[in-house]
Design a protein around this motif. Structure first.
Motif, mmCIF file in Angstrom:
data_model
loop_
_atom_site.group_PDB
_atom_site.id
_atom_site.type_symbol
_atom_site.label_atom_id
_atom_site.label_comp_id
_atom_site.label_asym_id
_atom_site.label_seq_id
_atom_site.Cartn_x
_atom_site.Cartn_y
_atom_site.Cartn_z
ATOM 1 N N VAL A 122 30.277 -12.718 -19.674
ATOM 2 C CA VAL A 122 29.702 -14.052 -19.802
ATOM 3 C C VAL A 122 28.671 -14.187 -18.692
ATOM 4 O O VAL A 122 29.004 -14.083 -17.507
ATOM 5 C CB VAL A 122 30.772 -15.151 -19.689
ATOM 6 C CG1 VAL A 122 30.121 -16.529 -19.807
ATOM 7 C CG2 VAL A 122 31.833 -14.976 -20.770
ATOM 8 N N LEU A 123 27.408 -14.386 -19.053
ATOM 9 C CA LEU A 123 26.326 -14.380 -18.078
ATOM 10 C C LEU A 123 26.532 -15.449 -17.005
ATOM 11 O O LEU A 123 26.674 -16.633 -17.320
ATOM 12 C CB LEU A 123 24.982 -14.623 -18.766
ATOM 13 C CG LEU A 123 24.251 -13.403 -19.333
ATOM 14 C CD1 LEU A 123 22.969 -13.838 -20.038
ATOM 15 C CD2 LEU A 123 23.928 -12.400 -18.237
ATOM 16 N N GLY A 124 26.552 -15.023 -15.751
ATOM 17 C CA GLY A 124 26.591 -15.954 -14.632
ATOM 18 C C GLY A 124 27.899 -16.670 -14.437
ATOM 19 O O GLY A 124 27.976 -17.592 -13.623
ATOM 20 N N LYS A 125 28.958 -16.266 -15.154
ATOM 21 C CA LYS A 125 30.231 -16.962 -15.082
ATOM 22 C C LYS A 125 31.366 -15.971 -14.850
ATOM 23 O O LYS A 125 31.268 -14.804 -15.161
ATOM 24 C CB LYS A 125 30.515 -17.739 -16.380
ATOM 25 C CG LYS A 125 29.429 -18.712 -16.806
ATOM 26 C CD LYS A 125 29.376 -19.947 -15.929
ATOM 27 C CE LYS A 125 28.350 -20.948 -16.447
ATOM 28 N NZ LYS A 125 28.260 -22.150 -15.591
ATOM 29 N N ALA A 126 32.470 -16.496 -14.332
ATOM 30 C CA ALA A 126 33.737 -15.763 -14.200
ATOM 31 C C ALA A 126 33.521 -14.444 -13.451
ATOM 32 O O ALA A 126 32.863 -14.423 -12.411
ATOM 33 C CB ALA A 126 34.362 -15.534 -15.571
ATOM 34 N N CYS A 127 34.096 -13.370 -13.972
ATOM 35 C CA CYS A 127 33.975 -12.053 -13.350
ATOM 36 C C CYS A 127 32.636 -11.455 -13.766
ATOM 37 O O CYS A 127 32.448 -11.098 -14.930
ATOM 38 C CB CYS A 127 35.138 -11.169 -13.771
ATOM 39 S SG CYS A 127 36.744 -11.872 -13.352
ATOM 40 N N ARG A 128 31.730 -11.327 -12.812
ATOM 41 C CA ARG A 128 30.330 -11.108 -13.161
ATOM 42 C C ARG A 128 29.874 -9.667 -12.981
ATOM 43 O O ARG A 128 30.474 -8.871 -12.259
ATOM 44 C CB ARG A 128 29.452 -12.041 -12.320
ATOM 45 C CG ARG A 128 29.691 -13.499 -12.657
ATOM 46 C CD ARG A 128 29.057 -14.453 -11.692
ATOM 47 N NE ARG A 128 27.605 -14.282 -11.600
ATOM 48 C CZ ARG A 128 26.832 -15.040 -10.831
ATOM 49 N NH1 ARG A 128 27.357 -16.008 -10.093
ATOM 50 N NH2 ARG A 128 25.518 -14.814 -10.796
ATOM 51 N N MET A 129 28.774 -9.350 -13.642
ATOM 52 C CA MET A 129 28.103 -8.070 -13.521
ATOM 53 C C MET A 129 27.126 -8.138 -12.343
ATOM 54 O O MET A 129 26.954 -9.194 -11.723
ATOM 55 C CB MET A 129 27.354 -7.761 -14.827
ATOM 56 C CG MET A 129 26.193 -8.696 -15.105
ATOM 57 S SD MET A 129 25.373 -8.362 -16.690
ATOM 58 C CE MET A 129 26.367 -9.353 -17.794
ATOM 59 N N PRO A 130 26.449 -7.023 -11.986
ATOM 60 C CA PRO A 130 25.449 -7.083 -10.925
ATOM 61 C C PRO A 130 24.383 -8.149 -11.182
ATOM 62 O O PRO A 130 23.945 -8.326 -12.335
ATOM 63 C CB PRO A 130 24.839 -5.672 -10.932
ATOM 64 C CG PRO A 130 25.938 -4.803 -11.459
ATOM 65 C CD PRO A 130 26.648 -5.645 -12.471
ATOM 66 N N ARG A 131 23.968 -8.856 -10.142
ATOM 67 C CA ARG A 131 23.029 -9.965 -10.315
ATOM 68 C C ARG A 131 21.704 -9.493 -10.900
ATOM 69 O O ARG A 131 21.113 -10.183 -11.751
ATOM 70 C CB ARG A 131 22.789 -10.657 -8.964
ATOM 71 C CG ARG A 131 21.829 -11.838 -9.032
ATOM 72 C CD ARG A 131 22.310 -12.870 -10.022
ATOM 73 N NE ARG A 131 21.396 -14.015 -10.119
ATOM 74 C CZ ARG A 131 21.308 -14.808 -11.170
ATOM 75 N NH1 ARG A 131 22.081 -14.590 -12.234
ATOM 76 N NH2 ARG A 131 20.475 -15.816 -11.189
ATOM 77 N N GLY A 132 21.217 -8.343 -10.472
ATOM 78 C CA GLY A 132 19.963 -7.835 -11.016
ATOM 79 C C GLY A 132 20.054 -7.560 -12.506
ATOM 80 O O GLY A 132 19.093 -7.764 -13.249
ATOM 81 N N LEU A 133 21.230 -7.127 -12.953
ATOM 82 C CA LEU A 133 21.428 -6.867 -14.377
ATOM 83 C C LEU A 133 21.491 -8.183 -15.154
ATOM 84 O O LEU A 133 20.969 -8.279 -16.267
ATOM 85 C CB LEU A 133 22.702 -6.051 -14.579
ATOM 86 C CG LEU A 133 22.988 -5.568 -15.999
ATOM 87 C CD1 LEU A 133 21.811 -4.790 -16.564
ATOM 88 C CD2 LEU A 133 24.260 -4.719 -16.028
ATOM 89 N N GLU A 134 22.112 -9.219 -14.581
ATOM 90 C CA GLU A 134 22.118 -10.531 -15.228
ATOM 91 C C GLU A 134 20.693 -11.018 -15.467
ATOM 92 O O GLU A 134 20.349 -11.484 -16.562
ATOM 93 C CB GLU A 134 22.858 -11.546 -14.359
ATOM 94 C CG GLU A 134 24.355 -11.355 -14.316
ATOM 95 C CD GLU A 134 25.061 -12.371 -13.450
ATOM 96 O OE1 GLU A 134 26.273 -12.576 -13.631
ATOM 97 O OE2 GLU A 134 24.399 -12.977 -12.571
ATOM 98 N N LEU A 135 19.851 -10.903 -14.440
ATOM 99 C CA LEU A 135 18.463 -11.359 -14.576
ATOM 100 C C LEU A 135 17.718 -10.529 -15.608
ATOM 101 O O LEU A 135 16.916 -11.060 -16.390
ATOM 102 C CB LEU A 135 17.758 -11.280 -13.221
ATOM 103 C CG LEU A 135 18.317 -12.205 -12.132
ATOM 104 C CD1 LEU A 135 17.635 -11.918 -10.795
ATOM 105 C CD2 LEU A 135 18.134 -13.670 -12.511
ATOM 106 N N GLY A 136 17.990 -9.224 -15.636
ATOM 107 C CA GLY A 136 17.339 -8.363 -16.612
ATOM 108 C C GLY A 136 17.739 -8.698 -18.033
ATOM 109 O O GLY A 136 16.887 -8.795 -18.934
ATOM 110 N N ILE A 137 19.025 -8.892 -18.270
ATOM 111 C CA ILE A 137 19.509 -9.201 -19.616
ATOM 112 C C ILE A 137 18.979 -10.545 -20.091
ATOM 113 O O ILE A 137 18.719 -10.737 -21.289
ATOM 114 C CB ILE A 137 21.047 -9.145 -19.642
ATOM 115 C CG1 ILE A 137 21.497 -7.681 -19.561
ATOM 116 C CG2 ILE A 137 21.612 -9.811 -20.894
ATOM 117 C CD1 ILE A 137 22.996 -7.484 -19.496
ATOM 118 N N GLN A 138 18.768 -11.489 -19.179
ATOM 119 C CA GLN A 138 18.213 -12.789 -19.565
ATOM 120 C C GLN A 138 16.775 -12.682 -20.070
ATOM 121 O O GLN A 138 16.271 -13.615 -20.703
ATOM 122 C CB GLN A 138 18.268 -13.763 -18.387
ATOM 123 C CG GLN A 138 19.671 -14.267 -18.105
ATOM 124 C CD GLN A 138 19.728 -15.187 -16.902
ATOM 125 O OE1 GLN A 138 18.819 -15.220 -16.078
ATOM 126 N NE2 GLN A 138 20.799 -15.933 -16.780
#
Length: 235
Positions: A52-68
Motif C-alpha cells: 500500500v503506497l505510503g502506508k503501513a509496512c512500506r517499501m523504499p521511499r525512492g521506489l514509492e516515488l518511482g511507482i507513483q
C-alpha cells in the motif's frame, strides 16, 4: 518505461501490485562483497508483490516515488541510493543479503495493477511479514459490520498465492457459517477482515502469513512465492 499504459498513476494509499528485479547498479559503490549487475532479489517467476503506497509496512521511499510516476502495465527502471532505498527510515522491506542494502541499486519494475485507496483497508501492520490488507472488489450495503455475537454467512475461496492452488473453497449451496467471536472456528485473520465488511460486500484479502488451523478451514500451507498469499472473493 515501456508497456501498455492506462494513463492513470497510483497515489498514496493505493494498493499496488508489481514485479521487481533488484540488481547492484553498475558503476556504483559495491560495498562489501557482490558484483555490479548482480541480482539481489526478484519476484519474477512468481506472483507480483503487494504494498500500500505510503502506508503501513512500506517499501523504499525512492521506489514509492518511482511507482507513483508509472501507469498500469508500464515497465521502468530506477536507480536508487541507499538513503532513499532500504536504508530510508520508513522502509520496512528487508533484503536477504543485508549488505546489498548499503549499495546503489537498480530496480526493474513492472506495475501490474493498482486499486484506489478508497477501497483499501490495512487490517494488520505489526510487521511486513504479518501485514494483512483488505481490498473491496464490490461494495456492500448497510452501515453495520459483523461483531460478536453476530452470525456470518460467507462464500470463501482461499489460495496459497494469487495465482497459486486453492486449498479451501465453499460450495455454492454450502457457504461458511460461523458466529463472530467463537475462538478457533475460523482463522483470526479471516474473522478480523470479515468484521470490517458490509452485507453483500466482496473483498480480496492479502496476508503474508499463513492463516493457521481452525475448525472450519484447514491450515494454509506457507506459500513459496515472495508475494503475499491471498483469499480472494469473500462475501
Amino acid at each position: 518505461g515501456e508497456g501498455k499504459k492506462s494513463g492513470l498513476t497510483p497515489e498514496d494509499g493505493d494498493l499496488v501490485k508489481f514485479h521487481y528485479t533488484i540488481r547492484r547498479a553498475r558503476g556504483g559503490d559495491e560495498g562489501e562483497g557482490g558484483d555490479d549487475g548482480e541480482v539481489v532479489a526478484t519476484s519474477r517467476g512468481g506472483d507480483p508483490t503487494v504494498f500500500v503506497l505510503g502506508k503501513a509496512c512500506r517499501m523504499p521511499r525512492g521506489l514509492e516515488l518511482g511507482i507513483q510516476s508509472m501507469a498500469r502495465g508500464e515497465r521502468s527502471s530506477f536507480t536508487i541510493k541507499p538513503s532513499y532505498g532500504f536504508k530510508h527510515p520508513t522502509c520496512a522491506w528487508r533484503l536477504a543479503d543485508a549488505r546489498s542494502e548499503e549499495a546503489l541499486l537498480d530496480f526493474d519494475i513492472e506495475l501490474v495493477d493498482f486499486s484506489a485507496g478508497v477501497g483499501v483497508q490495512i487490517v494488520s501492520e505489526s510487521s511486513l511479514e504479518e501485514m494483512v490488507v483488505k481490498e473491496t472488489v464490490e461494495d456492500g450495503s448497510g452501515w453495520e459490520n459483523p461483531r460478536p455475537p453476530y452470525k456470518v454467512v460467507a462464500d470463501v475461496r482461499a489460495r496459497q498465492s494469487e495465482s497459486g492452488p486453492t486449498f479451501f473453497e465453499t460450495a455454492e449451496a454450502t457457504p461458511l457459517r460461523f458466529s463472530c467471536g467463537d475462538e478457533g472456528v475460523v482463522p483470526e485473520t479471516l474473522e478480523a477482515c470479515v468484521n470490517l465488511m458490509f452485507k453483500g460486500e466482496v473483498a480480496r484479502i492479502y496476508s503474508r502469513k499463513p492463516l493457521g488451523d481452525s475448525r472450519l478451514i484447514p491450515a494454509a500451507p506457507l506459500s513459496p512465492q515472495a508475494s503475499p498469499s491471498s483469499l480472494p472473493a469473500i462475501q
